[in-house]
Design a protein around this motif. Structure first.
Motif, PDB file in Angstrom:
ATOM      1  N   VAL A   4      12.900  -6.731   1.218  1.00 54.62           N
ATOM      2  CA  VAL A   4      12.871  -8.187   1.335  1.00 54.62           C
ATOM      3  C   VAL A   4      11.669  -8.718   0.572  1.00 54.62           C
ATOM      4  N   PHE A   5      11.887  -9.749  -0.246  1.00 53.15           N
ATOM      5  CA  PHE A   5      10.791 -10.439  -0.924  1.00 53.15           C
ATOM      6  C   PHE A   5      10.663 -11.825  -0.294  1.00 53.15           C
ATOM      7  N   LEU A   6       9.513 -12.096   0.312  1.00 58.32           N
ATOM      8  CA  LEU A   6       9.296 -13.376   0.972  1.00 58.32           C
ATOM      9  C   LEU A   6       8.838 -14.431  -0.021  1.00 58.32           C
ATOM     10  N   THR A  17       5.299 -11.604  -0.889  1.00 57.09           N
ATOM     11  CA  THR A  17       5.131 -10.410  -0.067  1.00 57.09           C
ATOM     12  C   THR A  17       6.387  -9.534  -0.129  1.00 57.09           C
ATOM     13  N   HIS A  18       6.170  -8.236  -0.290  1.00 59.43           N
ATOM     14  CA  HIS A  18       7.253  -7.264  -0.426  1.00 59.43           C
ATOM     15  C   HIS A  18       7.360  -6.492   0.893  1.00 59.43           C
ATOM     16  N   THR A  30      -2.858  -6.498   1.737  1.00 59.98           N
ATOM     17  CA  THR A  30      -2.960  -5.061   1.959  1.00 59.98           C
ATOM     18  C   THR A  30      -1.580  -4.404   2.009  1.00 59.98           C
ATOM     19  N   LYS A  31      -1.574  -3.070   2.189  1.00 58.08           N
ATOM     20  CA  LYS A  31      -0.350  -2.298   2.354  1.00 58.08           C
ATOM     21  C   LYS A  31      -0.426  -1.560   3.685  1.00 58.08           C
ATOM     22  N   TYR A  55       7.470  -1.745   6.347  1.00 59.34           N
ATOM     23  CA  TYR A  55       6.314  -1.472   5.496  1.00 59.34           C
ATOM     24  C   TYR A  55       6.061  -2.724   4.669  1.00 59.34           C
ATOM     25  N   PHE A  56       4.804  -3.159   4.609  1.00 54.87           N
ATOM     26  CA  PHE A  56       4.455  -4.415   3.956  1.00 54.87           C
ATOM     27  C   PHE A  56       3.507  -4.204   2.780  1.00 54.87           C
ATOM     28  N   GLU A  57       3.752  -4.949   1.705  1.00 50.40           N
ATOM     29  CA  GLU A  57       2.782  -5.127   0.631  1.00 50.40           C
ATOM     30  C   GLU A  57       2.547  -6.626   0.547  1.00 50.40           C
TER      31      GLU A  57
END
Length: 331
Positions: free
Chosen positions: A133-135, A139-140, A194-195, A169-171
């Motif tokens: 998902v791309f917000l 944010t990925h 952050t990741k 999991y977030f980037e």
């Protein structure tokens, strides 16, 4: 890349954002996306242009593909055109990529330019799926099977708050002035860029936050704690106890690639993961497997029967697979 290949790729991208690309074109777009991280941004921009055309003008929608590509090129290279489209393309474009056994399916969400309302959206990765998902802020997010993510269609200057049920999991794009907040019940992770990975399946009765890169703050009631790369915070939902220690984050993030690594993990936990990844029901006695622990790797692309054969080598079991229902007992 020669001119002919560039032209073919451009057409494949156009067909892709229009939703009518064939398998060959989809493969070309995927290859193009993997060549350069900047290509993702270009894809979002082109999708925004197409959405703007759909919203603003029937005449633009009726353009032939070659005419549209030429117009798009003029827009991208013209300051005047960019200015014209600046207001038109204030759309919160969100791309969801569902990773399954077959091809990749794509879903695009856009807000109405006329109303520009900020609405809550929800994306769910059902059992058997992993989604990207791309917000709206860039944010990925990778969403694991059996998980749900709720988020605003656009982020305001004072609000970058989302909620998670399951694992992701977030980037996160960096913003010191506008922190990113991930809420899981009464537990919050505050991020400035952050990741990291958050795992919050209710049946686990704990919330694990594993930091890969950057810095996050764990907030739960009156508890505040900063995490640093390589650290994991485990919040036990029944007791509100929080434990922090160093972890190999590769183990906790490998699921994004369809691989789950476990070391001295309870068989009960492994069965839960298998149920989510293969969308099956495993009938077994938790009490019977209470003291059974194993180490190994689950690979999503391999048949579930193959994994039960491996488990049988570690813990002797009898199992029967009947479509989506599996019965397991200790020998």
């Amino acid at each position: 890349m020669n001119d002919k290949n560039t032209e073919n790729t451009d057409k494949a991208i156009l067909h892709f954002i229009q939703g009518n690309a064939d398998d060959k074109e989809k493969a070309a777009v995927l290859k193009w996306l993997n060549e350069n991280p900047e290509n993702r941004k270009k894809l979002f921009k082109q999708k925004d242009l197409w959405n703007a055309a759909e919203i603003d003008s029937d005449r633009l929608k009726e353009l032939e593909n070659t005419e549209w590509l030429a117009l798009q090129n003029r827009i991208e290279t013209s300051k005047v055109r960019r200015g014209f489209f600046k207001e038109l393309i204030k759309i919160a474009a969100i791309v969801v990529v569902a990773l399954g056994v077959g091809w990749i399916s794509h879903y695009f969400y856009t807000d109405s330019v006329s109303t520009r309302k900020v609405e809550m959206r929800t994306v769910e990765a059902i059992k058997g799926q992993i989604k990207e998902v791309f917000l709206a802020d860039g944010t990925h997010v990778w969403l694991n099977a059996g998980s749900q993510l709720s988020f605003p269609s656009d982020f305001t200057e004072k609000n970058r708050e989302i909620s998670l049920h399951g694992e992701a999991y977030f980037e996160v794009t960096s913003s010191e002035k506008n922190p990113f907040l991930v809420k899981t019940g009464n537990h919050t992770v505050k991020v400035t860029g952050t990741k990291f990975n958050i795992c919050e399946y209710p049946e686990d009765k704990m919330i694990e936050t594993t930091l890969v890169e950057g810095k996050v703050k764990i907030i739960s009631g009156n508890f505040f704690k900063d995490l640093y790369p390589g650290e994991q915070a485990t919040f036990y939902t029944e007791t509100a106890e929080v434990l922090i220690g160093e972890k190999d984050f590769d183990i906790y993030t490998a699921w994004r690639e369809g691989r789950y690594e476990f070391r001295n993990e309870s068989v009960d936990k492994v069965f839960q993961i298998m149920e989510r990844w293969w969308d099956v029901e495993i009938d077994y006695s938790k009490e019977e497997f209470k003291y059974e622990y194993i180490s190994g790797v689950l690979r999503k692309h391999k048949p579930i029967k193959q994994h039960f054969e491996v488990i049988n080598e570690l813990v002797p079991i009898d199992y029967k697979i009947d479509d989506d229902n599996i019965t397991v007992k200790l020998k």
